[in-house]
Design a protein around this motif. Structure first.
Motif, mmCIF file in Angstrom:
data_model
loop_
_atom_site.group_PDB
_atom_site.id
_atom_site.type_symbol
_atom_site.label_atom_id
_atom_site.label_comp_id
_atom_site.label_asym_id
_atom_site.label_seq_id
_atom_site.Cartn_x
_atom_site.Cartn_y
_atom_site.Cartn_z
ATOM 1 N N THR A 58 58.976 -11.795 16.875
ATOM 2 C CA THR A 58 59.327 -12.220 18.114
ATOM 3 C C THR A 58 60.570 -11.342 18.557
ATOM 4 O O THR A 58 60.663 -10.581 19.704
ATOM 5 C CB THR A 58 59.747 -13.623 18.460
ATOM 6 O OG1 THR A 58 58.573 -14.503 18.100
ATOM 7 C CG2 THR A 58 60.415 -13.994 19.874
ATOM 8 N N ASN A 59 61.350 -11.002 17.799
ATOM 9 C CA ASN A 59 62.537 -10.518 17.685
ATOM 10 C C ASN A 59 62.261 -8.762 18.012
ATOM 11 O O ASN A 59 62.933 -8.224 18.738
ATOM 12 C CB ASN A 59 63.726 -10.718 16.642
ATOM 13 C CG ASN A 59 64.319 -11.971 16.647
ATOM 14 O OD1 ASN A 59 64.397 -12.526 17.589
ATOM 15 N ND2 ASN A 59 64.570 -12.219 15.337
ATOM 16 N N LEU A 60 61.359 -8.504 17.039
ATOM 17 C CA LEU A 60 60.942 -6.996 17.470
ATOM 18 C C LEU A 60 60.315 -6.831 18.765
ATOM 19 O O LEU A 60 60.434 -5.618 19.580
ATOM 20 C CB LEU A 60 59.685 -6.810 16.216
ATOM 21 C CG LEU A 60 59.193 -5.428 16.345
ATOM 22 C CD1 LEU A 60 60.383 -4.252 16.020
ATOM 23 C CD2 LEU A 60 58.149 -5.341 15.189
ATOM 24 N N LYS A 61 59.448 -7.643 19.277
ATOM 25 C CA LYS A 61 58.746 -7.510 20.577
ATOM 26 C C LYS A 61 59.846 -7.065 21.651
ATOM 27 O O LYS A 61 59.805 -6.386 22.481
ATOM 28 C CB LYS A 61 57.847 -8.882 21.102
ATOM 29 C CG LYS A 61 56.648 -8.715 20.218
ATOM 30 C CD LYS A 61 55.623 -10.021 20.668
ATOM 31 C CE LYS A 61 54.715 -10.406 19.837
ATOM 32 N NZ LYS A 61 53.797 -11.501 20.170
ATOM 33 N N LYS A 62 61.126 -8.228 21.771
ATOM 34 C CA LYS A 62 62.132 -8.189 22.585
ATOM 35 C C LYS A 62 62.783 -6.625 22.654
ATOM 36 O O LYS A 62 63.100 -6.256 23.647
ATOM 37 C CB LYS A 62 62.982 -9.091 22.208
ATOM 38 C CG LYS A 62 62.658 -10.588 22.518
ATOM 39 C CD LYS A 62 63.680 -11.537 22.210
ATOM 40 C CE LYS A 62 63.111 -13.000 22.319
ATOM 41 N NZ LYS A 62 64.084 -13.907 21.838
ATOM 42 N N GLN A 63 62.799 -6.120 21.119
ATOM 43 C CA GLN A 63 63.689 -4.960 20.948
ATOM 44 C C GLN A 63 62.701 -3.773 21.534
ATOM 45 O O GLN A 63 63.261 -2.768 22.191
ATOM 46 C CB GLN A 63 64.026 -4.635 19.731
ATOM 47 C CG GLN A 63 65.314 -5.665 19.366
ATOM 48 C CD GLN A 63 66.504 -5.592 20.397
ATOM 49 O OE1 GLN A 63 66.722 -4.696 20.644
ATOM 50 N NE2 GLN A 63 66.991 -6.691 20.605
ATOM 51 N N ILE A 64 61.418 -3.773 21.295
ATOM 52 C CA ILE A 64 60.547 -2.678 21.449
ATOM 53 C C ILE A 64 60.391 -2.835 23.294
ATOM 54 O O ILE A 64 60.528 -1.502 23.721
ATOM 55 C CB ILE A 64 59.101 -2.980 21.100
ATOM 56 C CG1 ILE A 64 59.124 -2.864 19.629
ATOM 57 C CG2 ILE A 64 58.178 -2.061 21.689
ATOM 58 C CD1 ILE A 64 57.770 -3.154 19.003
ATOM 59 N N SER A 65 60.323 -4.026 23.790
ATOM 60 C CA SER A 65 60.400 -3.743 25.149
ATOM 61 C C SER A 65 61.657 -3.312 25.810
ATOM 62 O O SER A 65 61.496 -2.453 26.881
ATOM 63 C CB SER A 65 60.177 -5.289 25.706
ATOM 64 O OG SER A 65 60.164 -5.663 27.106
ATOM 65 N N LYS A 66 62.725 -3.934 25.320
ATOM 66 C CA LYS A 66 63.931 -3.170 25.817
ATOM 67 C C LYS A 66 64.047 -1.804 25.817
ATOM 68 O O LYS A 66 64.516 -1.079 26.616
ATOM 69 C CB LYS A 66 65.118 -3.902 25.181
ATOM 70 C CG LYS A 66 66.542 -3.415 25.644
ATOM 71 C CD LYS A 66 67.679 -4.220 24.870
ATOM 72 C CE LYS A 66 69.007 -3.481 24.947
ATOM 73 N NZ LYS A 66 69.959 -4.310 24.061
ATOM 74 N N GLN A 67 63.896 -1.154 24.438
ATOM 75 C CA GLN A 67 63.839 0.339 23.953
ATOM 76 C C GLN A 67 62.877 1.233 24.720
ATOM 77 O O GLN A 67 63.151 2.373 25.386
ATOM 78 C CB GLN A 67 64.070 0.502 22.618
ATOM 79 C CG GLN A 67 65.201 -0.072 22.019
ATOM 80 C CD GLN A 67 66.401 0.149 22.661
ATOM 81 O OE1 GLN A 67 66.566 1.239 23.146
ATOM 82 N NE2 GLN A 67 67.611 -0.667 22.655
ATOM 83 N N LEU A 68 61.875 0.653 25.043
ATOM 84 C CA LEU A 68 60.676 1.468 25.581
ATOM 85 C C LEU A 68 61.008 1.451 27.063
ATOM 86 O O LEU A 68 60.919 2.818 27.747
ATOM 87 C CB LEU A 68 59.241 0.740 25.565
ATOM 88 C CG LEU A 68 57.974 1.539 25.510
ATOM 89 C CD1 LEU A 68 58.108 2.615 24.532
ATOM 90 C CD2 LEU A 68 56.832 0.221 25.433
ATOM 91 N N THR A 69 61.628 0.555 27.673
ATOM 92 C CA THR A 69 61.876 0.796 29.204
ATOM 93 C C THR A 69 63.099 1.454 29.295
ATOM 94 O O THR A 69 62.866 2.602 30.290
ATOM 95 C CB THR A 69 62.258 -0.720 29.696
ATOM 96 O OG1 THR A 69 61.247 -1.451 29.551
ATOM 97 C CG2 THR A 69 62.735 -0.392 31.135
ATOM 98 N N LYS A 70 64.082 1.519 28.469
ATOM 99 C CA LYS A 70 65.383 2.583 28.480
ATOM 100 C C LYS A 70 64.631 3.878 27.985
ATOM 101 O O LYS A 70 65.096 4.939 28.884
ATOM 102 C CB LYS A 70 66.221 2.133 27.359
ATOM 103 C CG LYS A 70 67.237 2.930 27.302
ATOM 104 C CD LYS A 70 68.147 2.407 26.316
ATOM 105 C CE LYS A 70 69.729 3.500 25.911
ATOM 106 N NZ LYS A 70 70.422 2.794 24.783
#
Length: 277
Positions: free
Chosen positions: A230-242
């Motif tokens: 769950t924590n990984l999904k959040k960070q992938i989403s954040k960094q992918l957008t950026k």
């Protein structure tokens, strides 16, 4: 528990047979993953798993090192130690991702590149070097995830990226603690001491700027992987957008600077070796 014991505990957790492998992580994060095979030169190395997927409806290329689960499966995947054709397959898929403007997500989990005679005859060192060279100038965002073990050039060959994430109980180093102990102390049984000196934990590498993000595991991926996923999904989403909003020229400059820091870190480890001698 001493600091040395704590570090060695991390090493054992990273290597544990109970830790989820890359395929387990891919199934949880990228359920529509489609695997692609072969390097178009020699064969298909199953120590490297790669293919196409989507994340939040964004097409991505996923490339991972796979150790395997039970004994038979580990033999099939060569315990996560890639041959040169594995790195060439990874590069083929990365070039394809660049062509179609797909972000790349790589997953590191390897004790190192396979050191066998056949791998050397087929150009192991050259395949790793070529990946390093090409990844530095690949014109698409790259996110790197260190899942378990990140060993030497075997990890770095798919580890050059724009944002590097590392699970809190993973390790990432220029060689194994046993190998380092053999060089430093002339005694591989002192691997726990070597691991402490190597600064291979997520906290150490974050403080040096080698990695960008520590993914918290809760009770640990080895016992309850859902928290970490769950924590990984959040960070992938954040960094992918950026990263997808960042101009390509800026991505490449930042990537080069990050890789330079990693080189400086390796130099510091080598100096420790020389001082011990």
């Amino acid at each position: 528990m001493t600091d040395m014991d704590k570090v060695w505990q991390r090493v054992k957790l990273a290597r544990s047979a109970d830790r989820p492998t890359s395929k387990s992580l891919i199934k949880a994060i990228f359920p529509d993953f489609i695997e692609l095979h072969g390097d178009r030169l020699y064969g298909d190395d199953e120590a490297i798993v790669g293919g196409l997927a989507t994340f939040n409806d964004i097409p991505v290329t996923v490339i991972a090192e796979e150790k395997g689960t039970d004994t038979q499966n580990r033999l099939k995947h060569n315990f996560g130690m890639p041959h040169p054709e594995g790195y060439r397959k990874a590069l083929r898929l990365m070039k394809q991702a660049e062509k179609f403007k797909r972000p790349i997500i790589t997953i590191i989990d390897t004790p190192g590149a396979y050191p066998g005679l056949g791998a050397e005859e087929r150009g192991q060192a050259g395949a790793i070097a070529l990946n390093l060279k090409e990844l530095m100038v690949l014109k698409t965002p790259i996110i790197v995830i260190v899942l378990g073990e990140g060993g030497s050039g075997g990890a770095l060959a798919i580890g050059v990226g724009d944002h590097i994430m590392m699970f809190e109980n993973a390790i990432y180093s220029i060689l194994s603690p046993e190998g380092f102990a053999s060089i430093l102390f002339k005694d591989s049984t002192r691997a726990n001491e070597a691991a402490h000196l190597m600064k291979l934990t997520a906290e150490d590498l974050k403080s040096f700027g080698i990695i960008d993000e520590i993914i918290l595991e809760g009770k640990g991926l080895n016992t309850d992987p859902e928290v970490g996923y769950t924590n990984l999904k959040k960070q992938i989403s954040k960094q992918l957008t950026k990263l997808m909003k960042t101009p390509v020229e800026k991505l490449l400059v930042n990537r080069y600077d990050k890789f330079k820091k990693m080189g400086e870190y390796e130099e510091s480890v080598i100096k420790n070796e020389e001082l011990a001698d």
